[in-house]
Design an enzyme around this catalytic site. Structure first.
Site, PDB file in Angstrom:
ATOM      1  N   HIS A 135       0.862  -1.175   0.000  1.00  0.00           N
ATOM      2  CA  HIS A 135       0.000   0.000   0.000  1.00  0.00           C
ATOM      3  C   HIS A 135       0.901   1.229   0.000  1.00  0.00           C
ATOM      4  CE1 HIS A 135      -2.810   2.994   1.672  1.00  0.00           C
ATOM      5  NE2 HIS A 135      -3.819   2.165   1.424  1.00  0.00           N
ATOM      6  N   ASP A 212       3.270  -4.315   7.947  1.00  0.00           N
ATOM      7  CA  ASP A 212       1.944  -3.698   7.813  1.00  0.00           C
ATOM      8  C   ASP A 212       0.915  -4.813   7.951  1.00  0.00           C
ATOM      9  OD1 ASP A 212      -0.467  -2.663   6.990  1.00  0.00           O
ATOM     10  OD2 ASP A 212       0.256  -1.881   5.069  1.00  0.00           O
ATOM     11  N   GLN A 215      -4.355  -5.566   6.861  1.00  0.00           N
ATOM     12  CA  GLN A 215      -5.282  -6.511   6.239  1.00  0.00           C
ATOM     13  C   GLN A 215      -5.245  -7.884   6.894  1.00  0.00           C
ATOM     14  OE1 GLN A 215      -7.570  -5.673   4.236  1.00  0.00           O
ATOM     15  NE2 GLN A 215      -6.855  -3.615   3.767  1.00  0.00           N
ATOM     16  N   LYS A 238     -10.237  -1.693  10.490  1.00  0.00           N
ATOM     17  CA  LYS A 238     -10.131  -2.947   9.732  1.00  0.00           C
ATOM     18  C   LYS A 238     -10.536  -4.158  10.578  1.00  0.00           C
ATOM     19  CE  LYS A 238      -7.665  -0.807   6.397  1.00  0.00           C
ATOM     20  NZ  LYS A 238      -8.169  -0.506   5.048  1.00  0.00           N
ATOM     21  N   CYS A 376      -4.747   2.202  -3.738  1.00  0.00           N
ATOM     22  CA  CYS A 376      -3.521   2.776  -3.158  1.00  0.00           C
ATOM     23  C   CYS A 376      -2.328   1.845  -3.347  1.00  0.00           C
ATOM     24  CB  CYS A 376      -3.715   3.102  -1.682  1.00  0.00           C
ATOM     25  SG  CYS A 376      -4.967   4.351  -1.366  1.00  0.00           S
TER      26      CYS A 376
END
Length: 418
Positions: A135, A212, A215, A238, A376
């Site tokens: 991202h 990261d 997700q 999220k 993104c």
């Protein structure tokens, strides 16, 4: 097809009742909300926890001697402890509240490329390795860090199917590698790289590692205690929690290296007219009044996920993704990205001769919410030779009946729009 998470309809109804937004109709059709990679809906249990704070305990934290301030402080710090347990943080980890994953990743990139508390971790000639799945929030901050310091940005490119390979990282690492920034799940494709092995390889080479987990936090939550991971970031919105909330959790020794991104109240030990000394972690990185209700909401969301059961949730979401990927791939003119992925809750696809925005608009007319665009992640899609895509993404309240509606809607769109 049955829903693996639910043993009967009443169990499904109980879960879905936590999300009253799902009961509405869009353009006369029942809402099928399949845009969860962008934002999940917020559970009533989370809203209740936040409302209780706002109605009974609202006060600023840490500096007050009155009862409400003390209760607010206790609730805030309890939320921190709950979230640390949720991701498996050990005694050598600390958790910093942020406004989201983007804020957390910017905090790391800025903190490692700015001198202050100690010399910057990055300097001219050093190398930053960023995966090609990222991202923009885990790419652009590192571009800026490289510009600030004169470091070199290197990209670990995926293959033509969107996979990352350990052997490719091994060839890319050098004695100058100081940082590896990596996603646990690519938001644009649903690809889940072998991040455990990639992080370990980089750590063994002496690099600081950044994950990261935006997700992955609500699906396949990484166990931080088992990872060679110095920094991990994720967002509340999220994981069935509030928007504008997130955390940076990492090894205390690594967090100590970060120059603060925000200066001001509550992050100092003492201040004179000409200089200041900063507080210990985590306060050092939490300047200003925090989103106390949001932190409480995030912790309540983590508790909600644990109450449902992580393994059951993961199995349910993987089954929904597999159902959608197989059904979409069977449609003429549809190509599914990372069709091989089994651990994701995201399915992204392209349609020959049809623009994703047109598909998304037509699906909305059928009450089906999906995301269209570059998500993104323009460099990744360009590397794969693609433009914008259509993305459906699933949460624990989604059903196989909704997947069938998606498949029928896409088939209808192809007939109408081609």
């Amino acid at each position: 097809m049955g829903d693996a998470l639910f043993t009967d309809r009443s169990a499904l109804d109980t879960v879905r009742s936590q999300f009253p937004v799902l009961a509405q109709r869009i353009h006369g059709a029942e809402l099928a909300y399949l845009d969860n990679a962008a934002t999940t809906q917020m559970a009533l249990a989370v809203q209740d926890a936040m409302r209780a704070f706002e109605q009974h305990d609202r006060a600023n934290i840490h500096r007050g001697v009155h009862t409400l301030s003390q209760r607010a402080t206790d609730a805030f710090e309890r939320a921190r402890s709950d979230l640390k347990r949720f991701v498996g943080a050990g005694p050598d980890h600390e958790l910093v509240f942020t406004s989201g994953t983007t804020d957390a990743l910017n905090m790391v990139a800025h903190g490692l490329s700015t001198s202050g508390i100690q010399p910057a971790w990055l300097k001219a000639g050093d190398e930053i390795v960023v995966s090609g799945l990222e991202h923009h929030a885990n790419l652009v901050p590192w571009q800026q860090a490289a510009r600030r310091t004169g470091a070199v940005l290197r990209v670990l490119l995926p293959d033509a199917q969107g996979r990352l390979h350990v052997a490719d990282l091994r060839r890319l690492l050098s004695p100058r590698t100081r940082v590896l920034a990596l996603t646990a799940c690519a938001n644009a494709t649903g690809e889940c790289p072998p991040y455990e092995a990639l992080l370990q390889l980089a750590a063994d080479a002496g690099a600081l590692t950044v994950l990261d987990a935006a997700q992955a936090v609500a699906h396949g939550v990484p166990d931080l205690s088992a990872l060679a991971c110095d920094f991990m970031a994720f967002s509340g919105h999220k994981m069935y929690g509030p928007m504008g909330t997130g955390v940076l959790v990492g090894r205390r020794a690594a967090l100590e290296r970060l120059e603060p991104l925000r200066y001001g109240g509550d992050m100092v030990a003492w201040v004179s007219a000409t200089e200041a000394s900063f507080a210990e972690l985590p306060a050092r990185l939490e300047g200003g009044t925090p989103n106390v209700a949001g932190a409480i909401g995030m912790a309540a969301a983590a508790g909600f996920i644990q109450q449902i059961g992580r393994e059951r949730t993961d199995a349910h979401l993987s089954a929904l993704r597999e159902h959608a990927a197989a059904g979409l791939a069977a449609l003429p003119g549809i190509t599914v990205l990372s069709a091989h992925s089994r651990a994701s809750a995201i399915v992204s696809f392209v349609a020959d001769g049809v623009h994703p925005h047109d598909i998304g608009t037509l699906l909305d007319q059928l009450g089906i919410a999906v995301r269209t665009g570059h998500h993104c992640a323009q460099p990744l899609l360009e590397h794969l030779g693609l433009g914008p895509t259509t993305r459906a993404s699933f949460a624990l309240y989604n059903t196989h009946a909704e997947v069938e509606r998606l498949l029928a809607g896409v088939a209808h769109a192809m007939k109408v729009l081609r």
